[in-house]
Structure formats: C-alpha cells, structure tokens
Scaffold this motif. Sequence first.
Motif, mmCIF file in Angstrom:
data_model
loop_
_atom_site.group_PDB
_atom_site.id
_atom_site.type_symbol
_atom_site.label_atom_id
_atom_site.label_comp_id
_atom_site.label_asym_id
_atom_site.label_seq_id
_atom_site.Cartn_x
_atom_site.Cartn_y
_atom_site.Cartn_z
ATOM 1 N N ASP A 131 29.662 37.882 40.167
ATOM 2 C CA ASP A 131 30.767 38.081 40.795
ATOM 3 C C ASP A 131 31.971 38.839 40.256
ATOM 4 N N CYS B 96 29.706 42.417 34.516
ATOM 5 C CA CYS B 96 29.373 41.049 34.841
ATOM 6 C C CYS B 96 28.634 40.384 33.715
ATOM 7 N N SER C 46 31.230 41.308 46.262
ATOM 8 C CA SER C 46 32.388 41.177 45.377
ATOM 9 C C SER C 46 33.202 42.413 44.967
ATOM 10 N N GLU D 257 35.549 37.847 39.953
ATOM 11 C CA GLU D 257 35.692 36.657 39.033
ATOM 12 C C GLU D 257 35.744 37.295 37.729
ATOM 13 N N LYS E 153 38.935 39.081 37.357
ATOM 14 C CA LYS E 153 40.165 38.213 37.201
ATOM 15 C C LYS E 153 40.213 37.532 35.754
ATOM 16 N N THR F 147 37.026 34.273 48.626
ATOM 17 C CA THR F 147 35.693 34.098 49.052
ATOM 18 C C THR F 147 35.487 34.888 50.536
ATOM 19 N N ARG G 193 41.098 33.421 44.047
ATOM 20 C CA ARG G 193 39.557 33.093 44.170
ATOM 21 C C ARG G 193 39.217 33.716 45.499
#
Length: 472
Positions: free
Chosen positions: A323, A313, A106, A326, A329, A406, A404
């Motif tokens: 992640d 995180c 990530s 994530e 964001k 991936t 998002r």
Amino acid sequence: MSFTIQNVFIPVDGGYETVDVQIEKDRITKIAPGLEMLGKVVDGNNKLLLPGFVNAHTHSSEMWQRGLIPPVPLELWIAELYDFAPLDPEQVYLSALGTAVETLLSGGTSVVDHLVLIPGKEIETVAAAVKAYQEIGIRAFIGPLIQDQALASGIPTGEVQREATPYFRSTQATLELMQEVVAQFHSPEAGVHILVAPTGIQLCSDALFAGCIELSDRYNLCRHAHLLETKAQKQLAQEKYGCSAVEHLKRIGYLSDRTSLAHCVWLSDADIAILAETQSTVVHNPLSNLRLGSGIAPILKYCQAGVNVSFGCDGSASNDSQDLLEAIKIGSMLHNITDFDYRHWITPRQSVEMAAFGGAKGLNMAEELGSLTKGKKADLVLYDLTSLSLLPRTDPIGLLILGRPTQAVNSVWVNGRQIVDNGEVATVDVDELRHNLFERSQWDFNRQSKTVGEIEAHYREVMGLGLAKEYS
C-alpha cells in the motif's frame, strides 16, 4: 489512442484548478480549461488527477511470506526469509502480479523490484517477473538482487574470528548473469528497465560493485542498492573499510545521479553531504524500518541538504503490504517527532512531489515522468473525491496523504494506456489471481528457521544483546 479528462481537479500553486487534460498516444498534450474534446472523454468531475507515484523499492517475491516472519532485526529476518524463499518461477510471476495490483490501486504507476533470484533459475526468475509486469502494464524497473558473499558475511565479526563461507556463485559468473539479463530483458520502450542492483556493502565485494558500475555506464542503466539499513551494517562498514559505507561507495564510483539507495537509516551528516554532492537518491522505506527495528531515517536532514528523496513499500514480508499511500503517510508523519521545528515537517504536497517527481528523478526519468506537465508521459492516477474515505470535502491532497484512503483510485493510465477503470484492474483477472495465491499457499504459523538458529547467538553477542532466547 487519444482521450480527454474533462473538468478535473489538479493542484496548482496556492490551491487547485478545474481543467481539461488532453492525452495523445502516450503523452500529455494540453492542460487548460475549456479544451475541445479529443478522443474518448473521461469524466473528471469531483476527481483529483495526480502524476503516478513510484514504488521505488520492493521485493515482489516476498509476498509469499508476508505476515509470517516474527519480529526480529534484519540480519535474522533475512536468514529466515532465505530459508523459505520460493523456488518456483510461477510463484514469482504471481507475486509480481500481486505487487503490481496493490501498487496501482494505491496510486503507483511504476515499481522498482529488487528481485530475489532463484538459484539455478535466475533467468527464469527475471522472465517470470517481466511477464507479469508486461501483462498488467505497470512501468517496471527490475534490479536482480545480486551478491557474491555468503549471508554470514553480513554480520559484523566483533573481532571474533569466523571461517568465511564461500558464496555459491563467483563474482565473474554473477556479472555474466547480469550481462545476459540486460541483453534479454532491458527494453524501456516496452516498459521494462533493468537496473544493476547489488544488495549492498554487507554482502558484496568491491569487484562486484566495479562490474556493476561498468555495466551501468556501458548500457546507461540506473543503479540501486540497500545502504546502511541497520546499525549492524554501519558497524560492518567500519570493519571492512575503516570508513563509512557512503565514503567507500563514493571512492569506488558507485554514487551518481542515476543511483538510488534504499533505507539510508544510519548516515552521518558527512555522509548526507556526500549524497547531496553526488546527486544520489534516498528511497525512504518507513514501514520496514519500523517493522525490523532498523531505525528512523533522517529524512528531514536529507531534504534540508538537497538530497532527492522518494518512497518505497519494501517487500511484503517486511512491511507487510504494498500500500504505497500508507508508506507515504507514515513516511511523512514519522518525522514530526524527529525535529521539534514544525516548519521543517513534510507537508502533504511535498509528500506527493517526493512520491512522484522524486521517484522519477531517482530513476533518471524526471524529464519523462513525475509531474502533470505538457509533453511528459501519461502516467496518471485519477482519485474519486466522493469516496467515503475522502469525505467530507476539505483539502483533496490533505485527505489523500493524511487520511486512510480506501477504494479511492478511480482510474490509472501508464504510458497513455488505461490499466485501472472505475476502481477495477482492467488488464488482468484479479479474481483469478486471488484464487491462485490462495490455492498455492497454506496457513503457516509455527515454522523454525535453521539458519536463524545458527547465527542468532553470534548476532546477539556482537550487537551487545546478551544470551540468545527463543522467539515465538
């Protein structure tokens, strides 16, 4: 080893450029279009090159409890976490590997592991994490999580007299343990940095902080801690010190340009000014703060005051993942509801700078990491702009941060060494890791924590929440 990334997108003021990037050994040596190819040639067509991000606060061993702890605030969550913490260094090794894999895939090239220690196996715990991080090749900053006060001390008394429970290890013994950890494992040239990392004011004496300051100064170590994650901790600081936790940490000398502080949710404007004055770094952990109901850190105020901010995180039992994209964001968008003036909102490019350069600066590594700059270390991430999650073609960084992504990470280099190649981790067997994590765990969804039962009534009383009820 030398290599050249050919025809790759990089961000520049006002847009992007297609360039070649030359790396010799562990450093970026040239960035320009039309370079002579040096060493191995890496195809950069339709790819975006960014400096590696820093996962600036996590607890790797929490991976064994992710998805399991019910929705409760930090003070009850941590009681359950500790009741069921892993007691096997092999589990620490496997969860550190898992944390590193998820971070790398990530966009992260560095991880700050506020490492929970197994009582009686403290050195073995650190050794297990070091082994994992060195095998996989991520840049690791390990801060053994230390305290010298028992768990119940972290909850405000509310002027109710409670008998103090001594911690099982003395302050002096804890500092001697840290000295041994530094002597055995601090090896920046091998990619392992040891931090002093008292858990926070809620469970640490001034004597422990003072000892950590001395170690930090003697060995030029960075400092880390949790700071005012919850409203209860703000209340506790007033009980303990008669002032804010930030004021107190400044008085005792813990704040500095080598200090990073996780969470920082419940700070006043005066506290923020102190962080700016001392050049301390805030590590924003938005997902755990939401998961535990801790609050929303005033990140826009930090940015406006000139405080350095990075992203973390947090651990896999309070997020519950590693992640990093994530976290970036959510940690960027979340503040669009805290300030109506949209010109203060965090842009995708600012997010990238906070995650890379902000993370490096908080670790006293801004001269070495955090930007695509000639002479800096080759900690680099190559994103595949043909990934379905990054299409159709618009703004590459906007897609990366606002979307998002991936399976978007194509390649990762740390210190010039390739760790991820064509989306696959090249240094460890991820299938074997999956197998080991599966076999050493079991489906578990109805356990009961003894410690939560003992402290919940008092917590609810001092926080004005009324009578305790069962949770499920």
